[in-house]
Write a protein that holds these residues in place. Structure first.
Motif, PDB file in Angstrom:
ATOM      1  N   TYR A  12      -8.917   2.754   7.069  1.00 41.53           N
ATOM      2  CA  TYR A  12      -9.268   2.576   5.654  1.00 41.53           C
ATOM      3  C   TYR A  12      -9.895   3.844   5.081  1.00 41.53           C
ATOM      4  N   LEU A  26      -4.604   3.426 -21.144  1.00 39.16           N
ATOM      5  CA  LEU A  26      -5.018   2.287 -20.323  1.00 39.16           C
ATOM      6  C   LEU A  26      -5.629   1.145 -21.128  1.00 39.16           C
ATOM      7  N   PHE A  55      -6.120   9.935  -0.009  1.00 43.47           N
ATOM      8  CA  PHE A  55      -5.547   9.606  -1.311  1.00 43.47           C
ATOM      9  C   PHE A  55      -6.373  10.246  -2.425  1.00 43.47           C
ATOM     10  N   GLN A  67      -5.043  13.147  -5.286  1.00 45.65           N
ATOM     11  CA  GLN A  67      -5.114  13.090  -6.746  1.00 45.65           C
ATOM     12  C   GLN A  67      -5.613  14.407  -7.329  1.00 45.65           C
ATOM     13  N   MET A  78      -0.443   9.710   6.079  1.00 43.68           N
ATOM     14  CA  MET A  78      -1.276   8.595   5.624  1.00 43.68           C
ATOM     15  C   MET A  78      -0.937   7.302   6.338  1.00 43.68           C
ATOM     16  N   LYS A  84      -6.399   1.659  -8.102  1.00 46.56           N
ATOM     17  CA  LYS A  84      -5.263   0.830  -7.685  1.00 46.56           C
ATOM     18  C   LYS A  84      -5.089   0.904  -6.171  1.00 46.56           C
ATOM     19  N   PHE A  85      -5.175   2.124  -5.668  1.00 46.10           N
ATOM     20  CA  PHE A  85      -5.017   2.335  -4.230  1.00 46.10           C
ATOM     21  C   PHE A  85      -6.125   1.634  -3.460  1.00 46.10           C
ATOM     22  N   GLU A  86      -7.333   1.768  -3.964  1.00 43.57           N
ATOM     23  CA  GLU A  86      -8.494   1.178  -3.307  1.00 43.57           C
ATOM     24  C   GLU A  86      -8.308  -0.335  -3.132  1.00 43.57           C
ATOM     25  N   ASN A 109       2.917   7.021  -6.251  1.00 40.56           N
ATOM     26  CA  ASN A 109       1.964   8.030  -6.697  1.00 40.56           C
ATOM     27  C   ASN A 109       2.506   9.423  -6.396  1.00 40.56           C
ATOM     28  N   GLU A 132      -5.661   9.828 -12.861  1.00 38.74           N
ATOM     29  CA  GLU A 132      -6.055   9.940 -11.460  1.00 38.74           C
ATOM     30  C   GLU A 132      -7.012   8.825 -11.055  1.00 38.74           C
ATOM     31  N   LYS A 133      -7.957   8.526 -11.900  1.00 29.64           N
ATOM     32  CA  LYS A 133      -8.951   7.510 -11.541  1.00 29.64           C
ATOM     33  C   LYS A 133      -8.288   6.136 -11.435  1.00 29.64           C
ATOM     34  N   PHE A 134      -7.425   5.865 -12.383  1.00 33.75           N
ATOM     35  CA  PHE A 134      -6.693   4.603 -12.371  1.00 33.75           C
ATOM     36  C   PHE A 134      -5.933   4.437 -11.059  1.00 33.75           C
ATOM     37  N   GLU A 135      -5.303   5.520 -10.623  1.00 33.82           N
ATOM     38  CA  GLU A 135      -4.542   5.475  -9.378  1.00 33.82           C
ATOM     39  C   GLU A 135      -5.450   5.224  -8.178  1.00 33.82           C
ATOM     40  N   ILE A 136      -6.587   5.898  -8.180  1.00 30.40           N
ATOM     41  CA  ILE A 136      -7.513   5.722  -7.063  1.00 30.40           C
ATOM     42  C   ILE A 136      -7.987   4.272  -6.989  1.00 30.40           C
ATOM     43  N   LEU A 185     -12.139  14.999 -12.951  1.00 33.56           N
ATOM     44  CA  LEU A 185     -10.936  14.171 -13.047  1.00 33.56           C
ATOM     45  C   LEU A 185     -11.252  12.683 -13.136  1.00 33.56           C
ATOM     46  N   LEU A 186     -12.343  12.290 -12.498  1.00 33.69           N
ATOM     47  CA  LEU A 186     -12.610  10.855 -12.407  1.00 33.69           C
ATOM     48  C   LEU A 186     -13.612  10.383 -13.452  1.00 33.69           C
ATOM     49  N   LEU A 192       0.841  -1.197   0.000  1.00 33.43           N
ATOM     50  CA  LEU A 192       0.000   0.000   0.000  1.00 33.43           C
ATOM     51  C   LEU A 192       0.881   1.253   0.000  1.00 33.43           C
ATOM     52  N   TYR A 247       0.412   2.485 -19.090  1.00 34.22           N
ATOM     53  CA  TYR A 247       0.025   3.651 -18.295  1.00 34.22           C
ATOM     54  C   TYR A 247      -0.270   4.849 -19.185  1.00 34.22           C
ATOM     55  N   ASN A 257      -5.709  -0.874  -0.424  1.00 28.59           N
ATOM     56  CA  ASN A 257      -6.245  -0.409   0.847  1.00 28.59           C
ATOM     57  C   ASN A 257      -7.202  -1.447   1.412  1.00 28.59           C
ATOM     58  N   LYS A 258      -8.025  -1.987   0.528  1.00 24.32           N
ATOM     59  CA  LYS A 258      -9.021  -2.981   0.925  1.00 24.32           C
ATOM     60  C   LYS A 258      -8.319  -4.275   1.347  1.00 24.32           C
ATOM     61  N   MET A 313       3.387  10.997   3.435  1.00 21.83           N
ATOM     62  CA  MET A 313       3.433   9.587   3.802  1.00 21.83           C
ATOM     63  C   MET A 313       3.191   9.423   5.301  1.00 21.83           C
ATOM     64  N   VAL A 340       2.416   1.928  -3.389  1.00 21.77           N
ATOM     65  CA  VAL A 340       1.489   2.617  -4.294  1.00 21.77           C
ATOM     66  C   VAL A 340       1.437   4.105  -3.966  1.00 21.77           C
ATOM     67  N   MET A 341       1.380   4.397  -2.663  1.00 23.62           N
ATOM     68  CA  MET A 341       1.321   5.790  -2.228  1.00 23.62           C
ATOM     69  C   MET A 341       2.589   6.528  -2.628  1.00 23.62           C
ATOM     70  N   PHE A 380       6.428   2.617 -12.310  1.00 26.54           N
ATOM     71  CA  PHE A 380       5.691   2.011 -11.198  1.00 26.54           C
ATOM     72  C   PHE A 380       6.142   0.568 -11.064  1.00 26.54           C
TER      73      PHE A 380
END
Ligand SMILES: Nc1ncnc2c1ncn2[C@@H]1O[C@H](COP(=O)(O)OP(=O)(O)O)[C@@H](O)[C@H]1O
Ligand SMILES: Nc1ncnc2c1ncn2[C@@H]1O[C@H](COP(=O)(O)OP(=O)(O)O)[C@@H](O)[C@H]1O
Ligand SMILES: [Mg+2]
Ligand SMILES: [Mg+2]
Lengths: 615, 613
Positions: free
Chosen positions: B104, B464, B111, B115, B134, A242-244, A223, A236-240, B349-350, A216, B461, A247-248, B131, A219-220, B451
């Motif tokens: 969580y 996608l 996070f 973004q 978080m 991935k993080f999710e 990022n 940004e969405k892809f990263e979120i 953004l999303l 985790l 990347y 995180n889960k 860091m 990834v942070m 990454f």
């Protein structure tokens, strides 16, 4: 040898150094716990007195005698209560003193290890430091040190005190009622083994949880360090997402582990109370059967004593698990300390150095390679000469410079400095005389002034300013907002490559040295500044032997002698004029430079061939 | 590690606002919270109840010798044990759920916010700080909230329960217990504060020790050449000794708290015995010995909850600092963002509304742009004007700090002009969405950022939904195919953290492939060639040559070879254009570019050609 075996050995070694203090702490831990089990005995005495029973329990005879001097029952109770208060006051002071001893011990061990590590790591070889993994080293010096300290100052005393409580409690219980004691010990194996296996399980699971958390964090971290990339590609969405996922995963695993902990602790608390219930029930049965030796005070004391050892025994499993981990940490520290210091192989001579250098058939290879990088290198430099070292990237120019300062050691042939074999000279002494400015110099996070004056903190200001002027950095420094007080290095101001190089030069020329080596240290400067610095140094002391490693013909041209390295040997040697007239690498370099100039003029004159430049 | 220092900025006053926000996060897990509270109530009630049970048994069986209720007693005791086990199980489980979901949730929100934040935030905020927020802050906060709440509740109910039970049984001894309460509280709170303060000091010195190690290891070889080992060691010894003395002093306080509480607690026990003993004697059996024992038991149990409460209070005070920092991160507003109208048309953004996105041409214009970085006073660009035609290649040249990166970052809308505007295809870029621009942008940096996944995923990347064929094609263009196919696992090779398993040159090739697969209309290369070894240089230069074709490109470069081809070279000094034109034109001007060429480019070229002989 296994890391943990090594670790136990190291811990033993370390313990021997602090043996007196460790023994004090251990004895005190034992006493503290043993004294603890005496507390219920006071209560037993008080209850028994009030009950009017003739058997006043297991309290030390001399105390009983004192308390029984009370004329009425109440007075006896008051005496005993005050006795208890005084006893606990004594224990409080005792505990406090024990704490002081323990902290002193723990801090002394930490400081000892830290200093040893610091000192030892500094003396490890140049090659070691070039390849060292910084994060890993830091971890060994910090968290591993703490773990070892914990082993000696917490874990071992804990084990001692658990057994102390256990033995003295059981001893007392036996003298009250052997039968009840046996029944009361049923929980021991249950508590011990369940906690032991639980700790094994948790440690294993915990590692997995930690790995998930590390993922985790990766990834942070990525990022954050790649934030430009993330944004530039609108990901940004892809990263979120991935993080999710990470995180889960961490959340689920961590929760699962905790839920299993819940089962263990629930079970554990259940058994504790169940043991109490069992002891009580059995006592009831005994009394019902007519066991007259058991009075109220005895039963109360028994139950309390059972309570004193259940908790410590439950913690034993965790302590033992900890100890295994700490041993591995200790092993990791020992691994570092076992690496040989470069000063194991040191000379003793401190001859007067004027700067005459003779390389004679020198062979050199790195420890981790088979092929020799230098194969029979021979040349000579007289005091006061300027020598230019020329060669392709990777031909070993820097290595020659490192050999001169004995950052690396040659395997064959000889290097003589003013007639003395280099290996016979004391390293510190040699390095003080050989001013080597590394290709990638490091600046300390101190002020510019302190960086220049780093080798001699008490040097007069004038000399620092002079060194700055000599290195053509004075103007730059005056341009900084805080001048000489500007902090540089890791956390400080960002300097350009050329500025860093010049500060590195300034600190090296603070004091005059018979030998100076510039390992590409002038590369970020323009030709004029490069020459200016070297001329200034020459004017200050004509006797300095100067090596310049460069690929700039204009710089090499001014040298008294140019040495061309190729294939581990000197392929050419001579002055500029000699070398450009004989075939060889130098001539080729000269031609390249000439061609480029020509081409350059061509472009200027309107002709020219763009593609030639891209070749 | 250094960022832990921030933790010490302890806010003294209660910050209700912060806690309200944290509460909102916690309340997302309502059910476990309720469970947790119920289980804790149960548990502490048993703790209050079973000494009473003991007293009953002692009195009934060992004093009165009446065994008629034997079975009832045994079953009650067994029930208490089972209940205890169950409630412990439940409260740990529930507290764990609260803890984990709070962590969580906080991480998720932070996070998400990260973004959206713009570059100015990352410029001024070290990634270590973020860091730390978080990881340690989020964890600390949720631990203290869940377990702190448990300890607090348990302590509070047990304390209250003991007092209530005592008052019911005998008010005199109960009053004695009550009188002890403030003494305990004051001592525990005062000492706890003292300890916290001491440890803050220790931690500060601790981080300076880590910094010393760090510096010593990084500068080890330089220290050798300067023969500084002894001085360094002395300096370190000083810090280490200071740390030891400070720690011993701090530890003195923490060794003090437990003995003091113990002594005070047993003074209470002693008083209970004396007063209770007197009651037993005077009341002639109405106040029984087993009741006295119950009070002794209660008195002994009494100080643990009080200490717990004091500790939790101190913890919460510390947690508030963590909470404030986490909240501040979650609530930071981005500097660069899309307007409402823009979002409703082009998506945020999303959620990109790609159907409304215009096709991009790639024409760029700076119109009277002035720019200064947030928090600074000096303008880096002042009234800057520049027009770049679609498909043109522009090279930016100039000293470090002359503003090259600033210009490309403005074009990339990582920052926005302080004054003036930047037009893309003739329209101010603020009128379109950030994602629209970024989806049409390719960006390659000096230090390639990869990454830690496979080569293939790293290239994907850039786009996608790219197929494997597209990726292969991009690699071919970027000249990366050669080295990839030599690897055992080819495209599936894992590149390691930050790409560490590949050489810098190889990483750069991949980042080129990534930009190519995105097929952007505008391509930005910011010193993309300066960290490349000679081995890879040739292939990379060829790659650059290919990918610059047919797009608007901005190249900041140190290498001559990438510059000579530019349609326009712009020479910058202090944010001003001092020369501009083609390579030839500029050389003929014999100005700054001319000097640069002679001094730097020639040297670079010489070494390269020499190495290639
Ligand atoms: N610690 C080491 N172990 C193995 N090889 C090394 C080590 N350090 C340098 N080398 C290699 O030795 C060669 C010579 O390096 P160097 O003396 O720095 O050359 P130059 O300064 O002429 O460019 C290079 O090929 C380099 O990769
Ligand atoms: N994030 C920032 N915050 C404040 N000042 C900055 C920042 N980035 C760059 N600068 C300043 O802006 C000027 C231009 O920098 P930059 O565009 O990075 O130059 P170049 O890329 O030409 O080296 C420099 O004076 C630099 O110190
Ligand atoms: Mg070199
Ligand atoms: Mg830049």
């Amino acid at each position: 040898m296994k890391t943990s075996t090594k670790g136990y050995k190291y811990i033993l070694q370390l313990s021997l150094i602090f043996l007196p203090l460790i023994l004090i702490v251990l004895v005190m831990s034992y006493l503290d716990s043993a004294l603890y089990t005496e507390v219920p005995i006071f209560v037993q005495f008080i209850i028994a007195t009030l009950e009017g029973s003739s058997d006043k329990g297991e309290l030390w005879g001399f105390l009983q005698n004192i308390f029984l001097k009370g004329e009425t029952t109440l007075m006896v109770v008051i005496y005993a209560s005050i006795g208890l208060m005084l006893y606990q006051t004594f224990r409080g002071v005792f505990k406090f003193i024990m704490g002081l001893f323990r902290n002193t011990l723990s801090q002394n061990i930490i400081v000892k290890m830290r200093k040893n590590l610091y000192k030892h790591i500094q003396t490890l070889s140049y090659s070691y430091h070039t390849n060292a993994d910084l994060g890993d080293l830091i971890q060994r010096c910090t968290s591993d040190v703490d773990a070892v300290q914990g082993f000696i100052c917490n874990d071992i005393p804990t084990v001692v005190s658990v057994f102390a409580v256990l033995f003295s409690a059981i001893f007392k219980m036996f003298s009250i009622s052997p039968n009840l004691t046996w029944i009361s010990l049923i929980i021991l194996p249950v508590a011990f083994f369940s906690s032991f296996f639980y700790c094994l399980y948790v440690q294993k699971e915990y590692e997995k949880v930690e790995n998930l958390e590390a993922e985790l964090m990766t990834v942070m971290q990525e990022n954050l360090s790649g934030v430009r990339v993330v944004k530039a590609f609108a990901n940004e969405k892809f990263e979120i997402d991935k993080f999710e996922k990470k995180n889960k995963a961490y959340h689920d695993k961590s929760l699962r582990m905790q839920k299993i902990s819940a089962v263990f602790w629930g079970f554990s608390d259940f058994t504790t109370l169940a043991q109490m219930a069992l002891t009580m029930t059995y006592a009831v049965i005994l009394v019902e059967k007519g066991d007259m030796s058991l009075n109220l005070a005895d039963v109360i004391t028994l139950i309390t004593l059972v309570g004193t050892y259940i908790w410590p025994v439950r913690s034993l499993g965790r302590t033992i698990g900890n100890m295994g981990k700490s041993a591995v940490a200790a092993g990791r520290i020992k691994e570092i300390l076992d690496l040989p210091s470069e000063y194991l192989d040191n000379g003793t001579k401190t001859p007067i150095i004027t700067g005459n250098i003779v390389f004679d058939d020198v062979y050199f290879k790195f420890d981790d390679t088979d092929k020799h990088l230098l194969k029979g290198l021979s040349f000579e430099a007289k005091a006061g000469e300027t020598i230019a070292l020329i060669g392709k990237t990777g031909s070993g120019k820097s290595t020659v410079a490192h050999l001169l300062a004995r950052l690396n050691d040659y395997q064959g042939g000889s290097i003589k400095l003013d007639g003395v074999e280099l290996k016979d000279i004391e390293k510190e002494y040699l390095r003080k005389n050989v001013g080597l400015i590394l290709q990638e110099p490091f600046l300390y996070s101190k002020t510019v002034y302190e960086n220049i004056a780093i080798t001699n903190k008490t040097v007069p200001n004038d000399k620092v300013y002079e060194a700055a002027k000599l290195s053509a950095i004075e103007k730059d420094i005056k341009g900084f907002e805080k001048g000489y007080d500007t902090i540089v290095g890791e956390k400080g101001a960002t300097l350009s490559g050329g500025q860093k190089q010049r500060i590195a030069i300034a600190r090296m020329v603070l004091e005059e040295k018979p030998i100076l080596i510039f390992d590409d240290s002038l590369s970020a400067l323009d030709t004029e500044t490069d020459l200016m610095i070297r001329n200034a140094l020459k004017t200050r002391n004509k006797e300095t032997t100067t090596f310049i490693i460069t690929h700039r013909i204009t710089a090499a041209k001014t040298a008294d002698k140019i040495i061309v390295l190729d294939n581990g040997c000197v392929s050419q040697m001579g002055t500029h004029d000699e070398l450009i007239n004989s075939p060889g690498l130098y001539k080729k370099l000269w031609e390249i430079q000439g061609n480029l100039e020509l081409e350059f003029l061509n472009v200027l004159n309107g002709g020219g061939d763009k593609d030639a430049l891209r070749r | 590690m250094h960022y832990e220092d921030d933790n010490e900025a302890l806010s003294e006053k209660l910050n209700i606002n912060t806690w309200k926000k944290i509460l909102k996060v916690i309340l997302k897990s309502k059910k476990p919270l309720v469970f947790m509270i119920i289980a804790v109530i149960f548990m502490s009630s048993i703790d209050v109840f079973y000494p009473i049970l003991n007293r009953y048994a002692l009195n009934e069986f060992f004093v009165e010798n009446d065994f008629s209720n034997k079975y009832l007693f045994i079953s009650l005791y067994a029930a208490a044990a089972v209940m205890m086990g169950l409630s412990v199980f439940w409260f740990i489980r529930a507290a764990a759920v609260v803890e984990e979901s709070t962590t969580y949730e906080m991480r998720k929100q932070a996070f998400h916010r990260l973004q959206e934040l713009s570059f100015s935030y990352f410029d001024t905020t070290p990634s270590g700080w973020v860091m730390a927020r978080m990881t340690s802050d989020a964890r600390k906060l949720s631990t203290i909230i869940s377990w702190g709440l448990v300890d607090f509740l348990w302590g509070f109910i047990l304390m209250g329960g003991i007092l209530v039970a005592s008052f019911i049984i005998d008010y005199r001894l109960a009053l004695l217990l009550l009188a002890m309460l403030p003494i305990f509280m004051v001592v525990a709170i005062v000492l706890n504060r003292k300890i916290l303060k001491e440890y803050r000091e220790v931690r500060k010195i601790n981080s300076s020790i880590t910094a010393s190690y760090n510096e010593s290891f990084m500068g080890a070889n330089t220290s050798k050449t300067l023969v500084l080992e002894k001085e360094n060691e002395e300096e370190f010894t000083k810090i280490a000794n200071r740390m030891r003395n400070r720690s011993i002093k701090a530890a003195m306080w923490s060794s003090l708290i437990w003995p003091i509480i113990l002594v005070i607690g047993y003074y209470g026990v002693g008083l209970v015995s004396i007063i209770g003993g007197n009651l037993v004697i005077v009341s002639k059996g109405i106040f029984s010995v087993s009741t006295l024992y119950l009070f002794i038991d209660y008195a002994i149990r009494f100080f643990d909850p009080v200490i717990q409460i004091a500790r939790v209070l101190a913890d919460f005070q510390q947690a508030q600092a963590s909470a404030e920092r986490v909240i501040s991160l979650i609530e930071t507003d981005p500097d660069v963002y899309d307007k409402e109208e823009v979002i409703s048309k082009y998506g945020d953004l999303l959620n990109h509304k790609k159907e409304n996105w215009e096709k991009i041409n790639g024409e760029i214009e700076f119109k009277n742009v002035s720019f200064k970085y947030k928090g600074t006073d000096t303008y880096v660009l002042k009234d800057f004007n520049l027009k770049i035609k679609a498909g043109e290649m522009v090279a930016l040249v100039g000293e470090t700090g002359s503003g090259k990166s600033t210009i490309v970052n403005l074009i990339s809308r990582f920052y926005e002009p302080t004054e003036g505007e930047i037009l893309i295809d003739g329209i101010n870029y603020k009128e379109r969405s950030i994602s629209w621009l970024h989806s049409n942008l390719g960006y390659v940096l000096q230090t390639p950022q990869l990454f830690s996944t496979s080569i293939e995923e790293n290239i994907r990347y850039g786009k996608l939904d790219a197929t494997h064929e597209e990726i292969e094609k991009a690699c071919k263009i970027a000249n990366a195919t050669n080295f990839i196919e030599k690897l055992d696992k080819g495209y599936d090779t894992l590149v390691g953290e930050g790409g560490s398993k590949l050489s810098v040159g190889e990483r750069q090739l991949i980042s080129f492939a990534r930009a190519i697969v995105a097929d952007p209309a505008i391509l930005v290369l910011d010193e993309a060639t300066s960290s490349i070894d000679t081995e890879n240089e040739k292939v990379i230069l060829e790659a650059i040559h290919t990918i610059l074709k047919e797009r608007t490109s901005l190249v900041v470069a140190h290498r001559l070879s990438t510059i000579v081809d530019a349609d326009k070279i712009i020479v910058l000094k202090h944010g001003q254009i001092i020369e501009s034109g083609t390579h030839k034109e500029l050389l003929n001007q014999k100005g700054y570019y001319f000097d640069l060429y002679r001094n730097q480019f020639m040297q670079e070229k010489t070494q390269k050609m020499f190495d290639e002989i």
